[in-house]
Enzyme design. Structure first.
Site, short mmCIF file in Angstrom:
data_model
loop_
_atom_site.label_atom_id
_atom_site.label_comp_id
_atom_site.label_asym_id
_atom_site.label_seq_id
_atom_site.Cartn_x
_atom_site.Cartn_y
_atom_site.Cartn_z
N ASN A 144 0.81 -1.23 0.00
CA ASN A 144 0.00 0.00 0.00
C ASN A 144 0.84 1.27 0.00
O ASN A 144 0.47 2.28 0.60
CB ASN A 144 -0.95 0.01 1.21
CG ASN A 144 -2.04 -1.03 1.09
OD1 ASN A 144 -2.05 -1.83 0.16
ND2 ASN A 144 -2.96 -1.04 2.03
N ARG A 276 -4.10 -14.41 -1.25
CA ARG A 276 -5.25 -14.76 -0.43
C ARG A 276 -6.15 -15.73 -1.18
O ARG A 276 -6.00 -15.91 -2.39
CB ARG A 276 -6.01 -13.49 -0.04
CG ARG A 276 -5.24 -12.63 0.95
CD ARG A 276 -5.89 -11.28 1.20
NE ARG A 276 -5.80 -10.40 0.05
CZ ARG A 276 -6.12 -9.10 0.07
NH1 ARG A 276 -6.56 -8.55 1.20
NH2 ARG A 276 -6.01 -8.36 -1.02
#
Length: 401
Positions: A144, A276
């Protein structure tokens, strides 16, 4: 205490990982054997360095806690971004508020040299015994925009004020980025390494392209980066060169054609990898946009880079979805003849079919089959390639096929 300079030099001298192409039935040549041994040594050094830096970070915080008579660190305040604005006018850094925020940012740099994410770095200077971030697995991280964002601001601050603290913190952070780079040129999501999918070479959330853009600016030593030393320029350029080699090697070939990149790639095999549960092995249109954009910013791109850009742009042109729009949470695309082209976030390798995942690891060809929670909580389609394709239209005139 670890010696950052020696670690940097060791890693800059590491050899690139190059998968052997020889028939497995034949014995390795002396050159291949030497290369393999060199690769293994580079990885061994890298992993040992990661372990050493993680211990240094932990030891620093534990020493503070022991002095205070505490067992657990206090957490700083959480925020979705960083709590501060990255783009600031030079005068802001000279203001009382600017100096205060920069003091907070300096205080949250880890002993290893990086920063965390989701930690509010606009509120208060880190106190002794306080954690360097709110999420243990992301201290420090490149996710991020963490670390690259702080370094950008430090460069601006030093250029505006001449405060030596900013240059010192920047130097430490730059060395951290180069030290964190894998021997094959990629970067993990978090460093020191924390394991699982975080150790994959990460294109997700523009991580690779953010770090490469920073190195490109440092190597050029212009504007706010004019203060960097010749040694830092050279180190940044060497790191960028290794990263570009990794980018070329990870660009996925399907049906004999170059396509784009995955959201993450295995650190050793360089193949697209799962993160994920709902982020499957696939081609990622969203993540590849940032890399394609960065490649077109390079000065005097090599023939391989030019070929890479053309191939990625062609893939986008072939996979665009016309006359459709998608609203987050919707079960289907809807018709809109005026809508700009749209792309699914993930595509099946080999077929270019859009694919969608769910928290249980299931994969679908229709977004409507994904659970309502994941449909609303994830960006399954994107229009971002439109902007980069406009840039490509101009770029391709300078660098035709």
């Amino acid at each position: 205490m670890f010696n950052k300079t020696s670690l940097l030099i060791a890693l800059l001298g590491s050899c690139l990982i190059a998968p052997l192409q020889a028939d497995t039935s034949t014995s390795l040549t002396a050159t291949q054997t030497q290369q393999t041994a060199s690769d293994e040594a580079a990885w061994k050094t890298y992993l040992a360095t990661s372990k050493k830096l993680r211990k240094a970070d932990q030891d620093f915080l534990n020493a503070e806690l022991k002095t205070l008579g505490k067992k657990e660190p206090e957490l700083p305040e959480y925020t979705k971004e960083f709590g501060f604005e990255v783009k600031q006018a030079p005068d802001w850094f000279k203001s009382t508020e600017g100096k205060r925020v920069m003091d907070v940012i300096l205080s949250f740099q880890t002993p290893s040299g990086g920063w965390s994410k989701r930690t509010d770095m606009s509120k208060a200077v880190r106190k002794p015994g306080q954690a360097f971030g709110v999420e243990a697995g992301y201290i420090p991280t490149f996710d991020n925009g963490a670390t690259s964002t702080q370094l950008q601001l430090l460069a601006q601050a030093y250029q505006a004020t001449g405060d030596a603290r900013y240059a010192a913190a920047f130097s430490k952070g730059l060395a951290f980025i180069i030290t964190a780079q894998y021997p094959n040129g990629g970067w993990p999501q978090n460093y020191p390494l924390v394991g699982k999918y975080h150790d994959h070479i990460t294109y997700n959330d523009a991580l690779m392209s953010d770090l490469m853009a920073m190195l490109h600016k440092v190597a050029k030593a212009k504007n706010e980066f004019a203060f960097v030393t010749k040694e830092q320029q050279q180190a940044a350029q060497a790191s960028l060169t290794r990263a570009l080699d990794c980018v070329l090697k990870t660009q996925v070939i399907a049906n004999g054609k170059l396509t784009i990149w995955g959201a993450q790639h295995d650190a050793k095999t360089l193949k697209p990898a799962q993160a994920r549960a709902y982020e499957m092995v696939s081609l990622s249109s969203s993540e590849s946009v940032w890399m394609l954009d960065l490649l077109m910013d390079l000065d005097k791109p090599s023939a391989d880079i030019i070929k890479s850009v053309h191939a990625a742009a062609a893939w986008y042109e072939q996979t665009q979805i016309l006359g459709k729009v998608w609203e987050r949470g919707a079960a289907t695309l809807t018709d809109d003849v005026k809508a700009p082209p749209v792309w699914a976030r993930f595509y099946e390798i080999g077929t270019n079919k859009p694919v969608f995942g769910d928290r249980d690891g299931s994969i679908f060809y229709e977004v409507g089959k994904v659970s309502e929670e994941r449909r609303a909580g994830y960006a399954w389609y994107t229009t971002a390639p439109n902007k980069v394709l406009k840039k490509y239209a101009k770029w391709s005139k300078t660098y035709p096929r």
